[in-house]
Design an enzyme around this catalytic site. Sequence first.
Site, PDB file in Angstrom:
ATOM      1  N   GLY A 102      43.864  -5.425  -4.052  1.00  0.00           N
ATOM      2  CA  GLY A 102      44.092  -6.401  -5.116  1.00  0.00           C
ATOM      3  C   GLY A 102      45.556  -6.528  -5.496  1.00  0.00           C
ATOM      4  CG  ASP A 103      49.837  -4.046  -5.621  1.00  0.00           C
ATOM      5  OD1 ASP A 103      50.340  -4.486  -6.676  1.00  0.00           O
ATOM      6  OD2 ASP A 103      50.520  -3.583  -4.688  1.00  0.00           O
ATOM      7  CB  ALA A 104      48.225  -6.908  -1.050  1.00  0.00           C
TER       8      ALA A 104
END
Length: 137
Positions: A26-28
């Site tokens: 999700g960070d990416a």
Amino acid sequence: MNDYFDLHADKTILDTVSALGLAHLGDAVYELMARSYVCLRGKATAKGLHKAAVGYVAAPAQARMAEAIKPLFTEAEADVFRRGRNASPHSIPQHASREEYAAATALEALFGWLWLRGEKSRLNELFEKMMEAHDGT
């Protein structure tokens, strides 16, 4: 062959991914969306792009924006968000409080979960609401 830009993982597979695994992905996803948003708003120089993107992806900003969209969560999304918030990361960045980092991790877990489910329209809907909250529009 998997199409990694158009995934539709089922619940059985999603349940095997750890909260930190979802947050990692999700960070990416979130960073790509934030960088796209910044580019489309006319930030032309590399320094300008980076500075603007950091304003959206830093944990304190993510925590504030997560608060703005929490009332919009479905029950399943709220469960994933809680799961991400309760994950135990090994370290906390200096520029964020434990609470901010937990909220940012929760948001990233939700974005990873939505990405794996192939829910691009929902990702866009939540991201737009976050940008409205951040930019005050």
